[in-house]
Design a protein around this motif. Structure first.
Motif, PDB file in Angstrom:
ATOM      1  N   GLY A 325       0.811  -1.207   0.000  1.00 16.82           N
ATOM      2  CA  GLY A 325       0.000   0.000   0.000  1.00 16.82           C
ATOM      3  C   GLY A 325       0.842   1.253   0.000  1.00 16.82           C
ATOM      4  N   ILE A 326       0.191   2.356   0.281  1.00 19.63           N
ATOM      5  CA  ILE A 326       0.857   3.660   0.307  1.00 19.63           C
ATOM      6  C   ILE A 326       1.275   3.968   1.743  1.00 19.63           C
ATOM      7  N   GLY A 327       2.588   4.124   1.932  1.00 20.05           N
ATOM      8  CA  GLY A 327       3.118   4.372   3.259  1.00 20.05           C
ATOM      9  C   GLY A 327       2.881   5.799   3.722  1.00 20.05           C
ATOM     10  N   ASN A 328       3.309   6.084   4.940  1.00 13.78           N
ATOM     11  CA  ASN A 328       3.137   7.421   5.507  1.00 13.78           C
ATOM     12  C   ASN A 328       3.931   8.483   4.758  1.00 13.78           C
ATOM     13  N   ASP A 329       4.925   8.037   3.950  1.00 13.91           N
ATOM     14  CA  ASP A 329       5.711   8.989   3.146  1.00 13.91           C
ATOM     15  C   ASP A 329       5.090   9.249   1.776  1.00 13.91           C
ATOM     16  N   GLY A 330       3.920   8.636   1.514  1.00 12.76           N
ATOM     17  CA  GLY A 330       3.243   8.843   0.240  1.00 12.76           C
ATOM     18  C   GLY A 330       3.718   7.940  -0.876  1.00 12.76           C
ATOM     19  N   LYS A 331       4.656   7.028  -0.592  1.00 18.13           N
ATOM     20  CA  LYS A 331       5.192   6.122  -1.610  1.00 18.13           C
ATOM     21  C   LYS A 331       4.664   4.701  -1.378  1.00 18.13           C
ATOM     22  N   GLU A 332       4.720   3.897  -2.457  1.00 21.89           N
ATOM     23  CA  GLU A 332       4.279   2.503  -2.325  1.00 21.89           C
ATOM     24  C   GLU A 332       5.312   1.693  -1.553  1.00 21.89           C
ATOM     25  N   HIS A 333       4.826   0.874  -0.613  1.00 23.18           N
ATOM     26  CA  HIS A 333       5.710   0.023   0.182  1.00 23.18           C
ATOM     27  C   HIS A 333       5.071  -1.350   0.367  1.00 23.18           C
ATOM     28  N   THR A 334       5.923  -2.320   0.669  1.00 28.39           N
ATOM     29  CA  THR A 334       5.446  -3.636   1.101  1.00 28.39           C
ATOM     30  C   THR A 334       5.887  -3.851   2.541  1.00 28.39           C
ATOM     31  N   TYR A 335       5.150  -4.707   3.218  1.00 29.70           N
ATOM     32  CA  TYR A 335       5.386  -4.940   4.644  1.00 29.70           C
ATOM     33  C   TYR A 335       4.971  -6.367   4.961  1.00 29.70           C
ATOM     34  N   TYR A 336       5.843  -7.082   5.658  1.00 23.87           N
ATOM     35  CA  TYR A 336       5.566  -8.468   6.054  1.00 23.87           C
ATOM     36  C   TYR A 336       5.837  -8.576   7.544  1.00 23.87           C
ATOM     37  N   ILE A 337       4.820  -8.932   8.303  1.00 24.42           N
ATOM     38  CA  ILE A 337       4.959  -9.113   9.742  1.00 24.42           C
ATOM     39  C   ILE A 337       4.520 -10.533  10.075  1.00 24.42           C
ATOM     40  N   TYR A 338       5.317 -11.248  10.903  1.00 25.37           N
ATOM     41  CA  TYR A 338       5.049 -12.674  11.099  1.00 25.37           C
ATOM     42  C   TYR A 338       5.604 -13.163  12.439  1.00 25.37           C
ATOM     43  N   ASN A 339       5.143 -14.343  12.816  1.00 24.59           N
ATOM     44  CA  ASN A 339       5.683 -15.082  13.955  1.00 24.59           C
ATOM     45  C   ASN A 339       6.006 -16.500  13.522  1.00 24.59           C
ATOM     46  N   ASN A 340       7.100 -17.036  13.998  1.00 21.83           N
ATOM     47  CA  ASN A 340       7.408 -18.460  13.877  1.00 21.83           C
ATOM     48  C   ASN A 340       7.352 -19.097  15.261  1.00 21.83           C
ATOM     49  N   CYS A 341       6.717 -20.248  15.364  1.00 19.71           N
ATOM     50  CA  CYS A 341       6.547 -20.933  16.649  1.00 19.71           C
ATOM     51  C   CYS A 341       6.998 -22.388  16.506  1.00 19.71           C
ATOM     52  N   LYS A 342       7.916 -22.815  17.333  1.00 23.36           N
ATOM     53  CA  LYS A 342       8.433 -24.192  17.287  1.00 23.36           C
ATOM     54  C   LYS A 342       7.531 -25.117  18.113  1.00 23.36           C
ATOM     55  N   HIS A 343       7.144 -26.232  17.507  1.00 23.69           N
ATOM     56  CA  HIS A 343       6.247 -27.168  18.179  1.00 23.69           C
ATOM     57  C   HIS A 343       6.833 -27.690  19.486  1.00 23.69           C
ATOM     58  N   GLN A 344       8.110 -28.026  19.492  1.00 22.57           N
ATOM     59  CA  GLN A 344       8.691 -28.619  20.694  1.00 22.57           C
ATOM     60  C   GLN A 344       8.793 -27.626  21.842  1.00 22.57           C
ATOM     61  N   GLU A 345       9.045 -26.369  21.536  1.00 27.05           N
ATOM     62  CA  GLU A 345       9.079 -25.363  22.598  1.00 27.05           C
ATOM     63  C   GLU A 345       7.687 -25.181  23.206  1.00 27.05           C
ATOM     64  N   ALA A 346       6.656 -25.201  22.361  1.00 31.08           N
ATOM     65  CA  ALA A 346       5.282 -25.107  22.861  1.00 31.08           C
ATOM     66  C   ALA A 346       4.951 -26.305  23.742  1.00 31.08           C
ATOM     67  N   TYR A 347       5.393 -27.488  23.316  1.00 27.68           N
ATOM     68  CA  TYR A 347       5.106 -28.708  24.068  1.00 27.68           C
ATOM     69  C   TYR A 347       5.793 -28.695  25.438  1.00 27.68           C
ATOM     70  N   LYS A 348       7.046 -28.252  25.470  1.00 23.46           N
ATOM     71  CA  LYS A 348       7.775 -28.228  26.745  1.00 23.46           C
ATOM     72  C   LYS A 348       7.107 -27.297  27.751  1.00 23.46           C
ATOM     73  N   GLU A 349       6.513 -26.225  27.270  1.00 26.83           N
ATOM     74  CA  GLU A 349       5.887 -25.258  28.176  1.00 26.83           C
ATOM     75  C   GLU A 349       4.495 -25.679  28.604  1.00 26.83           C
ATOM     76  N   THR A 350       3.701 -26.221  27.670  1.00 24.80           N
ATOM     77  CA  THR A 350       2.276 -26.438  27.952  1.00 24.80           C
ATOM     78  C   THR A 350       1.789 -27.865  27.711  1.00 24.80           C
ATOM     79  N   GLY A 351       2.624 -28.708  27.108  1.00 19.96           N
ATOM     80  CA  GLY A 351       2.187 -30.059  26.760  1.00 19.96           C
ATOM     81  C   GLY A 351       1.385 -30.125  25.478  1.00 19.96           C
ATOM     82  N   MET A 352       1.264 -29.000  24.762  1.00 15.99           N
ATOM     83  CA  MET A 352       0.511 -28.941  23.511  1.00 15.99           C
ATOM     84  C   MET A 352       1.427 -28.528  22.364  1.00 15.99           C
TER      85      MET A 352
END
Length: 412
Positions: A325-352
């Motif tokens: 889209g059009i950024g705050n500077d008036g120019k076209e920009h792309t933006y990617y925001i994300y999370n990566n989650c490791k299954h084993q880390e989730a399992y160690k903390e919660t069992g899921m």
């Protein structure tokens, strides 16, 4: 003081309960209720066995029964009901909340049992009733829907004057070492994937055949994965709340083996959601009786339980938003925001495993936002209707840190 009642004791509820117990300074009184009280008791034991000493009450309730829900809510008097039951039960729980003066939060929008179809209209219709009661209802506070909407709101607040293209991308690159299993409730999962795709373009909703459109997308720390266009509910609210969006799509990855099994399930009629009759032998061996079953519900009973996948699950998930889209500077920009989650880390903390983790953690954070008074206003709201900043801060500290890529190749 914050009195919270959570309905559900599955994988997502297990994660949310662990995270609530980890934040006992915010959540001071907590009850878990489900159709089977023994399941709630086992969940509480697993939390206490991990060293969290928060007192937690449990109760039995049938979330399909408004009167049972009202009796429980009237007895416990929760400030907020966190609905982590099935999407079929959203409306009965909302009805009971209105009757008993409780605010409401869920992670998935309503769908009727007899039709593989979901949209927000049923729950948005409650807006005036919640306003008049002075109660808050927060819809879709998982990851997608949930964090995907908060990411979009954060991008709109901080980076874009005008968002024009939104693609939500969801990759599970984990391996649970089963021939076929679903990462959350099989009945809900298969209904979602086998229905027709839907996306938004230039003011219109365009329908596709199931899994008809697919692209190879590259995911951080994972690499290229074939990604399929699906209908997903958060698109409905996001294009309404951000009318400059010209195109909005949702993509999810599936492995070849998963799709082969899914194809067979559909071809032999096991994905049907209507009742069928068959001759079942009587237990005493004296004959047979005509029995009615729903094939998809029977299939759910024989597939691996998503709650039991975690121990041998390796790999990770990657979920995010790709925005142009059009950024705050008036120019076209792309933006990617994300999370990566490791299954084993989730399992160690919660069992899921990680899929339950990425939904359960945001549900807890949404409840925290309500309890702290940051997300409170009478009516029925989607997550992007609230300030994203305090939620985004909690994602980093509660186990789901996010990352940004500016002006990269969106591949879409």
């Amino acid at each position: 003081m914050a009195r919270i009642l959570m309905i559900g004791a599955g994988g997502v509820a297990t994660v949310a309960a662990f995270k609530i117990a980890q934040n006992a300074d915010v959540f001071t009184e907590f009850m878990i209720a489900s159709r089977r009280k023994a399941k709630c008791d086992a969940l509480v034991k697993s939390i206490h066995d991990k060293g969290y000493d928060m007192p937690i009450e449990t109760a039995q309730v049938d979330a399909d029964d408004v009167e049972q829900l009202k009796a429980l809510f009237s007895s416990y008097k929760p400030e907020l009901v966190v609905n982590l039951a099935l999407p079929y039960q959203d409306l009965t729980i909302m009805d009971a909340c209105l009757a008993c003066g409780c605010s409401y939060l869920d992670t998935a929008n309503y769908e009727p049992k007899d039709e593989a179809h979901f949209e927000y209209s049923w729950q948005w219709a409650y807006k005036e009733r919640f306003e008049q009661a002075g109660l808050t209802a927060i819809l879709g506070c998982g990851f997608d829907p949930g964090v995907s909407g908060i990411y979009t709101a954060y991008a709109a607040k901080h980076h874009f004057k005008e968002m024009q293209q939104l693609d939500i991308v969801d990759c599970n690159a984990g391996d649970h070492h089963h021939a076929f299993a679903t990462n959350f409730n099989p009945e809900i999962n298969i209904r979602e994937i086998t229905q027709k795709g839907l996306y938004y373009k230039d003011g219109q909703w365009l329908e596709t055949e199931p899994l008809e459109i697919h692209r190879t997308l590259t995911y951080p720390n994972i690499g290229p994965r074939e990604s399929y266009l699906l209908h997903h509910e958060e698109l409905e609210s996001l294009v309404k709340n951000y009318p400059t969006i010209r195109q909005a799509r949702f993509w999810m990855t599936f492995g070849e083996q998963y799709l082969k099994h899914l194809d067979v399930i559909q071809n032999i009629g096991m994905s049907r959601i209507d009742e069928v009759e068959y001759e079942a032998p009587l237990a005493d061996g004296t004959g047979t009786a005509r029995v009615k079953i729903v094939p998809l519900q029977f299939l759910k009973a024989v597939l691996p339980n998503p709650q039991e996948l975690g121990e041998n699950y390796d790999g990770e998930t990657s979920i995010g938003c790709r925005i142009r889209g059009i950024g705050n500077d008036g120019k076209e920009h792309t933006y990617y925001i994300y999370n990566n989650c490791k299954h084993q880390e989730a399992y160690k903390e919660t069992g899921m495993q990680g899929v339950s983790y990425t939904t359960g953690v945001p549900a807890m954070i949404g409840a925290m936002m309500f309890v702290k008074g940051l997300w409170r206003k009478p009516g029925v709201w989607n997550v992007e209707d609230f300030d994203p900043d305090p939620f985004m801060e909690q994602l980093n500290s509660q186990g789901l840190p996010w990352h940004e890529v500016f002006d990269g190749d969106l591949e879409l």
